[in-house]
Every structure is written in structure tokens, then in C-alpha cells.
Scaffold this motif. Structure first.
Motif, short mmCIF file in Angstrom:
data_model
loop_
_atom_site.label_atom_id
_atom_site.label_comp_id
_atom_site.label_asym_id
_atom_site.label_seq_id
_atom_site.Cartn_x
_atom_site.Cartn_y
_atom_site.Cartn_z
N GLY A 1 5.59 8.11 0.54
CA GLY A 1 5.42 7.17 1.76
C GLY A 1 7.07 7.12 2.17
N SER A 2 7.88 7.15 1.27
CA SER A 2 9.42 7.15 1.82
C SER A 2 9.83 8.42 2.70
N MET A 3 9.10 9.30 2.27
CA MET A 3 9.26 10.73 2.99
C MET A 3 8.75 10.74 4.43
N GLY A 4 7.94 9.82 4.75
CA GLY A 4 7.57 9.37 6.08
C GLY A 4 6.21 10.07 6.30
N LYS A 5 5.54 10.21 5.28
CA LYS A 5 4.18 10.86 5.33
C LYS A 5 3.29 9.59 5.57
N THR A 6 2.20 9.82 6.46
CA THR A 6 1.30 8.70 6.53
C THR A 6 -0.01 9.14 5.70
N ILE A 7 -0.12 8.03 4.85
CA ILE A 7 -1.17 8.20 3.68
C ILE A 7 -2.32 7.32 3.92
N ILE A 8 -3.55 7.84 3.59
CA ILE A 8 -4.65 6.85 3.17
C ILE A 8 -4.94 6.90 1.92
N ILE A 9 -5.24 5.77 1.31
CA ILE A 9 -5.69 5.74 -0.08
C ILE A 9 -6.92 4.85 -0.22
N SER A 10 -8.05 5.22 -0.70
CA SER A 10 -9.00 4.46 -0.91
C SER A 10 -9.21 3.86 -2.40
N SER A 11 -9.75 2.66 -2.48
CA SER A 11 -9.83 2.18 -4.06
C SER A 11 -10.70 0.85 -3.87
N HIS A 12 -11.31 0.54 -5.37
CA HIS A 12 -11.77 -0.63 -5.21
C HIS A 12 -10.94 -1.72 -6.03
N ILE A 13 -9.74 -0.97 -6.50
CA ILE A 13 -8.83 -1.99 -7.22
C ILE A 13 -7.76 -2.53 -6.17
N LEU A 14 -7.79 -3.73 -6.11
CA LEU A 14 -6.88 -4.14 -4.71
C LEU A 14 -5.37 -4.47 -5.33
N PRO A 15 -5.12 -5.10 -6.76
CA PRO A 15 -3.65 -5.45 -6.76
C PRO A 15 -2.95 -4.32 -6.56
N GLU A 16 -3.51 -3.14 -6.88
CA GLU A 16 -2.62 -2.09 -7.16
C GLU A 16 -2.39 -1.51 -5.76
N LEU A 17 -3.31 -1.60 -4.83
CA LEU A 17 -2.90 -1.28 -3.43
C LEU A 17 -1.90 -1.91 -2.83
N SER A 18 -2.29 -3.43 -2.95
CA SER A 18 -1.21 -4.41 -2.33
C SER A 18 0.28 -4.20 -2.80
N GLU A 19 0.54 -3.35 -3.94
CA GLU A 19 1.87 -3.13 -4.43
C GLU A 19 2.41 -2.03 -3.61
N MET A 20 1.57 -1.07 -3.22
CA MET A 20 2.05 0.15 -2.61
C MET A 20 1.94 0.45 -1.37
N CYS A 21 0.86 -0.47 -0.68
CA CYS A 21 0.53 0.06 0.75
C CYS A 21 1.28 -0.83 1.61
N THR A 22 1.53 -0.49 2.94
CA THR A 22 2.10 -1.07 3.87
C THR A 22 0.95 -2.06 4.59
N SER A 23 0.10 -1.30 4.65
CA SER A 23 -1.20 -2.18 5.47
C SER A 23 -2.50 -1.69 4.63
N ILE A 24 -3.51 -2.56 4.95
CA ILE A 24 -4.84 -2.31 4.03
C ILE A 24 -5.92 -2.48 5.08
N GLY A 25 -7.01 -2.24 4.83
CA GLY A 25 -8.36 -2.49 5.63
C GLY A 25 -9.31 -2.64 4.62
N ILE A 26 -10.29 -3.83 4.91
CA ILE A 26 -11.31 -4.15 3.82
C ILE A 26 -12.51 -3.65 4.34
N MET A 27 -13.18 -2.73 3.87
CA MET A 27 -14.63 -2.28 4.47
C MET A 27 -15.87 -2.54 3.74
N GLU A 28 -16.72 -3.19 4.40
CA GLU A 28 -17.86 -3.24 3.56
C GLU A 28 -19.02 -2.99 4.55
N ARG A 29 -20.09 -2.32 3.83
CA ARG A 29 -21.15 -1.77 4.57
C ARG A 29 -21.08 -1.00 5.74
N GLY A 30 -19.94 -0.14 5.74
CA GLY A 30 -20.01 0.60 6.91
C GLY A 30 -19.08 0.10 8.06
#
Ligand SMILES: Nc1ncnc2c1ncn2[C@@H]1O[C@H](COP(=O)(O)OP(=O)(O)OP(=O)(O)O)[C@@H](O)[C@H]1O
Ligand SMILES: [Mg+2]
Lengths: 301, 325
Positions: free
Chosen positions: B179-208
Motif C-alpha cells: 500500500g505504501s508503495m502506491g499499489k491499488t489493492i482489493i482484499i476480500s475477507s469475512h474477517i472485519l477487524p483485520e481489514l479495518s486495520e489495514m484498509c483505507t476503505s471498505i465495502g460491505i457486500m451482501e447477496r450480490g
């Protein structure tokens, strides 16, 4: 276009991996063992048969069709096993998805897999040269026959390999792909014969019923065997053994130029037809590999 | 960088992705969250050109991904949710294998791989067979592999699944570095706390469908549960039997008073503080504080709980039962 000359990455990798695995060495050793056993067996039999009349090496000529057919048979069983996991295995590992996210086209993936299988076929042929050489030298056949046999083996390898890769791209499990390949092979063998048999009976029945004779009918029906991948090999064997050929055996009526031409050049014509069919199988396999993108044709920049 | 508009993917009758709109800026680490079957993998595969979309458009760095699969392949690196490795192949050869698929020369692949293996902390494993690596190492190797052609967008499908806390931490460090190198990254997960620590933004998806998306903090405040207020009182006391001496508050009365305030949904008195489930915004919270002080309460602490993503997630995805059918 510089990547045209790069060797297929899959072929390169499979060769590297294959050279480290002992499986292939064991398989080749086993096959050479079988061929050697056949040579020894034939030597003993001919020796026994001729013990009172003085040994004639000429009788060893039977080694050629026996070994040739054995090699073709083994190849027809070995290649379905080799190729069965080629696509299904990658799919299972999801490495197929990874490959498809690279610029490598599905056709290159499929071709790489076929070439890898052909490398194994080559190794197998090279390993069997010494055994074959004994038979050829003792039996008094020319080296051209050996080269011809190898060309036939490569051709058969491409055909069976393409069918195998196609099956592997359609079916999920490797085992199922192996079986499906063999079933398709047998289906083609039996199917062509059945087609011919039924055709002949229909025509005979017609002839009986009407009293008319349709001339050339058998020649026409027999052309179905052009689609039998083993028919050129058969013709090749006949030619090597007897100075005769399908053409002479059938005794085509010289008046029909097309039939005459086809039967005379049965080997190249049938081989070309079957290689085109193999290419069709490869195309289908590539299409199945790329199943997510049904509408996209891969254009190279 | 990535612009998804009205993306739809159907499997027969079933809508796996339903009219999805998503925008991700360059350099963002986007966390894609959702329960099993939400359509995360499907969306990611479409972005990578592995699946054909049924409708909509996907633009990666200005290129139409659905119509230019070959161009997209050079811009995107993909790490699938599950992947196997080859037997009898060494780490460096693994990198070379995939490098050669991009038509790269061995020398180039080698020098790039050095750096990438360093990045994912596998420099000392160059000559090890890939099938002997641990799960976490394989996962990181796959990330390095996905970077071999220097893609602008990295798509990681559940890179943390099946990893132990240590391996997760290492993966997180790798992704933060990227991330600090400037890459755009998409990470999927169903474990939220982890994502909130490393993501700059998040999207919550349900049923498409995307239930919510945006900057991590914004999403966390958007929960329909409002905020949770912790109120501490100087003379709150420690037990119920102290009520008589007049120095502490009657909790029942306190609870009643609070409940009468606007926007207050629920009041709960715990051992040492009062928890208020509050429906209003910051200004309303300030008004509540003021009125408490005016009423003579000795407020010694008044703070908003950082909304727990887990609760938010359950709130956002749990209450939608049936509205899709
Ligand atoms: N090939 C397919 N055919 C039919 N339905 C499919 C197919 N692939 C996925 N689906 C369906 O699409 C939906 C979305 O699947 P997807 O794999 O995208 O979910 P996900 O969010 O990645 O879930 P998970 O957290 O379990 O990985 C699921 O309900 C799944 O059953
Ligand atoms: Mg998934």
C-alpha cells in the motif's frame, strides 16, 4: 512478435518438473522391459520352431508388427494417463485461473500441455530404440521402417494427446478424463468399423432385393476408415511387411481416379485428416479452458 | 483506478452480483467484506477477466476490462482464494514460470523476483521446493507471483484464510508495504477487524449488492445502530447498597432520566459506567451531555465507542433477511 520465439512456458516447466520426478523414468523402464520381454519371447519361439531346419533370422521380421503394435497400444494407454490431469489438475489447483490472468492464451496452454506429453513420447521412443534396433538388425528391416514407425508414433501421440487434453478440459476428475479418452478412442475404432459393417449389410440387402449391383460401393464405404487414426499405421505395417498396401489388397477398380488416388495415398491423407481432427479437439479444449470468456477471441498485440 | 458500474452476473436464474457500483481510487487498499456467497469472488474474477459479466462495465485504469481482456491482464495481479502449488518446483523457478507467461526474460524475472521475495519475506527460501513451504509462505509467494509483472491493481481473494495469527500478521505487513508503495489493492475477507486495520476503505457486500462502502471511518459511522456512548460519573458508586447515603445516584432514576432524553434508545447501567445506545449525531450527543451537566450530574467521562466493525457487519448484513427474494 518477439515472444513467438520463446519456448512455451508450460513445456519448459513440465520438462523441468518431469525430469525431477521418478515416475516417468519408472514408466519408461517398464515399457522397455515389456518390449524386451517380447523380443526375447519371439526369439525363443522362432528358435524352437526352426531348431531342426536351421535358424533363419528372416523370421524375426514378425518382430516389427508385434513390437510396432505393442508400442502403439502402450502409447494409446499411456497418453490418456499422462494428459488426463493436464487441464483438470490445473483447474483443481486453481493454477489454471492464475494462468488465465496472464497474457498466455488458452490455446498456448493447451499446446504447451500437448508438447509436454509429446516430450514424454519422444523420451519413450528414444529409450526403446535399442530394443527396436535388435529386432530391425536381426530381422533385416531397413532403418526407414524404424523412422517411419517413429513418425507414426508421434502422429498417434498427437492424436491421442489432443483427445486426452480435450477430455481433461471437459471433465473435473483426472481418472474420469483417462477413462473418457480411452472410451472415445475405442468409440472411434468401433464406430468406424460398425459404420462400415452396417453400410455393407444395407447395400448387400439392397443388391439382393433389387438384383442390381452398385459398383464401387465398398470402396466408398471403406473411406470411413480414413477417420480411424490407426488405419494409416495399419497400411504402414502392411507396406513394411509385404511390399503390398491397402491399395493393392483392395484392388481398386482403376477406372475411378478419386478412389484410386485416395487408396494409393491412404497414409498421408488419413494422417492429415486425423491431425486436423486433433487440432479441432485442441481448439475445443482451449474453448473449455476459457469457459468464462465465451465471446472473446484472443487477439495478440 | 477501478470503476465498476451496474455490474451484474447471473448464473442461470441466480443473481450472484446484482447491479454493483464501486469506485476505488489509485493507491487505496479496499477491503471487500461479506458473508459466504455474497459474490465477492465472482466480482473479483470478473475484474480479472476470468469470468464474463452478464451486464455493466468495469474500467481498470481507464481501460474497459470486459472488452480488452489482454490489456487488463498486464494491469491486474490476481491471488485466488485457494490455490495449489506444483510438486518438484523451486520457489525461484515458480517465479520464472509465471514470469515467462508474461513473456519476460529470465534475467529480468530473476532480478524482479529477488526484490519481490524480499518484500514477502521469502528471500531465504529461493531454492526450496514450493510444496514444502508452509501455508502462510505459499500465500505470500502467491502474492509475490501476482506482482511479477508490476501490475497496478492487485486483487487478493481471502489472502488470510487458513493462516494463523502470526502468518496473518506477516501478510498484513506485506500488504501494508505494498500500500505504501502506491499499489491499488482489493482484499476480500469475512474477517472485519483485520481489514479495518489495514484498509483505507471498505465495502460491505451482501447477496450480490453493495450494502455500504467508503472510507473505513465513514462506513463505521454509517451503521444504523448509531453510536454507543459511555458515560462516567464522578460519584457513580460501586454497588446498589450505597444508594442510601445520598452521595451516589439512584440508578433507576438515572436510567429514567437518560431514557427521557431525545435520541436515547437504550440505557444500561454497568458496574462503573452507563452505556447509552444513541441514535443522534455528534451535535445531539453534545446536547445530551449539556443537559446532563445542567441536571447536576458530575460527568467525568463522556465518550463515543469506536463502532465495532463486527457488530456493524452483523447489523448491516443480518437484517436483510428475505428482501432480496
Ligand atoms: N459457477 C457457478 N455456478 C452457479 N452459481 C455459482 C457459481 N459460482 C458461484 N456461484 C454462486 O454465486 C454466489 C456468489 O459466490 P461467490 O463465490 O462470489 O461468493 P463469495 O462472496 O466469494 O463467498 P465466500 O466468502 O464463500 O468466498 C454464491 O451463492 C454461489 O453459490
Ligand atoms: Mg469467495
Amino acid at each position: 512478435m518477439k515472444d513467438r520465439f520463446q519456448i512455451n512456458p508450460i513445456l519448459k516447466k513440465e520438462m523441468m518438473v518431469g525430469s525431477r520426478s521418478m515416475k516417468m523414468s519408472w514408466a519408461i523402464m517398464a515399457i522397455c522391459g515389456i518390449l524386451t520381454a517380447i523380443v526375447v519371447f519371439v526369439l525363443i519361439i522362432t528358435n524352437l520352431a526352426s531348431s531342426y531346419a536351421g535358424y533363419s533370422y528372416n523370421s524375426l521380421i514378425v518382430l516389427f508388427p508385434v513390437l510396432g503394435c505393442t508400442e502403439c497400444g502402450l502409447l494409446s494407454l499411456m497418453i490418456p494417463v499422462i494428459t488426463s490431469a493436464s487441464i483438470s489438475g490445473e483447474r483443481e489447483k486453481q493454477t489454471l485461473d492464475i494462468m488465465l490472468t496472464t497474457p498466455l492464451s488458452p490455446m498456448s496452454i493447451v499446446k504447451g500441455k500437448l508438447m509436454s506429453a509429446m516430450m514424454i513420447v519422444m523420451m519413450y521412443m528414444i529409450a526403446s530404440v535399442p530394443v527396436m534396433a535388435i529386432a530391425f538388425v536381426l530381422g533385416g528391416l531397413s532403418w526407414w521402417n524404424l523412422i517411419g514407425l517413429f513418425i507414426m508414433l508421434i502422429y498417434l501421440g498427437i492424436y491421442v494427446g489432443s483427445v486426452g487434453i480435450f477430455c481433461s478440459s471437459v471433465v473435473k476428475k483426472s481418472i474420469a478424463a483417462t477413462i473418457l479418452t480411452i472410451v472415445i478412442g475405442i468409440g472411434i475404432l468401433v464406430g468406424t468399423a460398425l459404420f462400415f459393417g452396417i453400410g455393407v449389410s444395407i447395400i448387400e440387402a439392397y443388391n439382393l432385393a433389387t438384383g442390381n449391383m452398385i459398383s464401387d460401393s465398398h470402396y466408398g464405404l471403406m473411406l470411413i476408415f480414413l477417420f480411424n487414426p490407426y488405419s494409416p499405421i495399419f497400411d504402414f505395417m502392411v507396406r513394411a511387411m509385404t511390399n503390398s498396401s491397402i491399395y493393392e489388397m483392395i484392388g481398386v477398380d482403376n477406372s475411378n481416379i478419386i478412389f484410386e488416388f485416395i487408396y494409393r495415398f491412404w497414409i498421408p491423407i488419413s494422417m492429415i485428416i486425423n491431425l486436423i481432427i486433433s487440432y479441432g479437439f485442441l481448439k475445443l479444449a482451449a474453448k473449455h479452458v476459457n469457459v468464462g470468456h465465451k465471446n472473446k477471441t484472443m487477439k495478440r498485440s | 483506478m477501478l470503476d465498476i458500474q451496474n455490474l451484474t452476473k447471473s448464473y442461470g436464474q441466480f443473481l450472484a452480483v446484482n447491479n454493483l457500483n464501486l469506485h476505488i481510487d489509485k493507491g487505496e487498499i479496499f477491503g471487500f467484506v461479506g458473508p459466504n456467497g455474497a459474490g465477492k469472488t465472482t466480482t473479483m474474477k470478473i475484474v480479472c477477466g476470468l469470468l464474463a459479466a452478464s451486464g455493466g462495465s468495469v474500467m481498470v485504469d481507464g481501460v474497459d476490462a470486459l472488452n480488452n481482456p489482454d490489456e487488463i491482464k498486464r494491469k491486474v495481479g490476481y491471488v485466488p482464494d485457494f490455490f495449489g502449488v506444483y510438486d518438484n518446483l523451486k520457489v525461484m523457478e515458480y517465479m520464472e514460470f509465471f514470469g515467462s507467461m508474461y513473456g519476460m526474460k529470465k534475467a529480468d524475472v530473476d532480478s524482479i523476483s529477488e526484490g519481490l521475495l524480499e518484500l514477502v519475506n521469502l528471500s531465504d527460501k529461493k531454492d526450496v521446493f514450493v510444496d514444502t513451504l508452509s501455508r502462510g509462505m505459499k500465500q505470500r509467494l502467491c502474492v509475490a507471483r501476482a506482482l511479477i509483472h508490476n501490475p497496478e491493481l492487485l486483487v487478493l481473494d481471502e489472502p488470510n484464510s487458513g493462516l494463523d495469527p502470526r502468518a496473518r500478521f506477516e501478510m498484513k505487513e506485506v500488504l501494508k508495504n505494498l500500500g505504501s508503495m502506491g499499489k491499488t489493492i482489493i482484499i476480500s475477507s469475512h474477517i472485519l477487524p483485520e481489514l479495518s486495520e489495514m484498509c483505507t476503505s471498505i465495502g460491505i457486500m451482501e447477496r450480490g449488492q453493495l450494502v455500504t462502502s467508503g472510507h473505513v471511518d465513514d462506513v463505521m459511522n454509517s451503521g444504523n445502530g448509531g453510536m454507543k456512548l459511555h458515560i462516567r460519573l464522578a460519584d457513580y458508586g460501586s454497588g446498589e447498597d450505597d444508594v442510601s447515603d445520598g452521595k451516589t445516584y439512584d440508578r433507576e432514576e438515572l436510567q429514567r432520566t437518560l431514557s427521557e432524553q431525545p435520541n436515547v434508545r437504550k440505557v444500561q447501567c454497568t458496574e462503573d459506567e452507563v452505556l447509552v445506545s444513541f441514535g443522534g449525531d455528534e451535535t445531539a450527543a453534545a446536547a445530551l451531555l449539556k443537559s446532563l451537566i445542567l441536571k447536576g450530574y458530575a460527568v467525568s467521562g463522556f465518550y463515543k465507542e469506536k463502532e465495532d466493525l463486527e457488530t456493524l457487519f452483523l447489523e448491516l448484513t443480518g437484517n436483510h433477511g428475505g428482501d432480496n427474494e
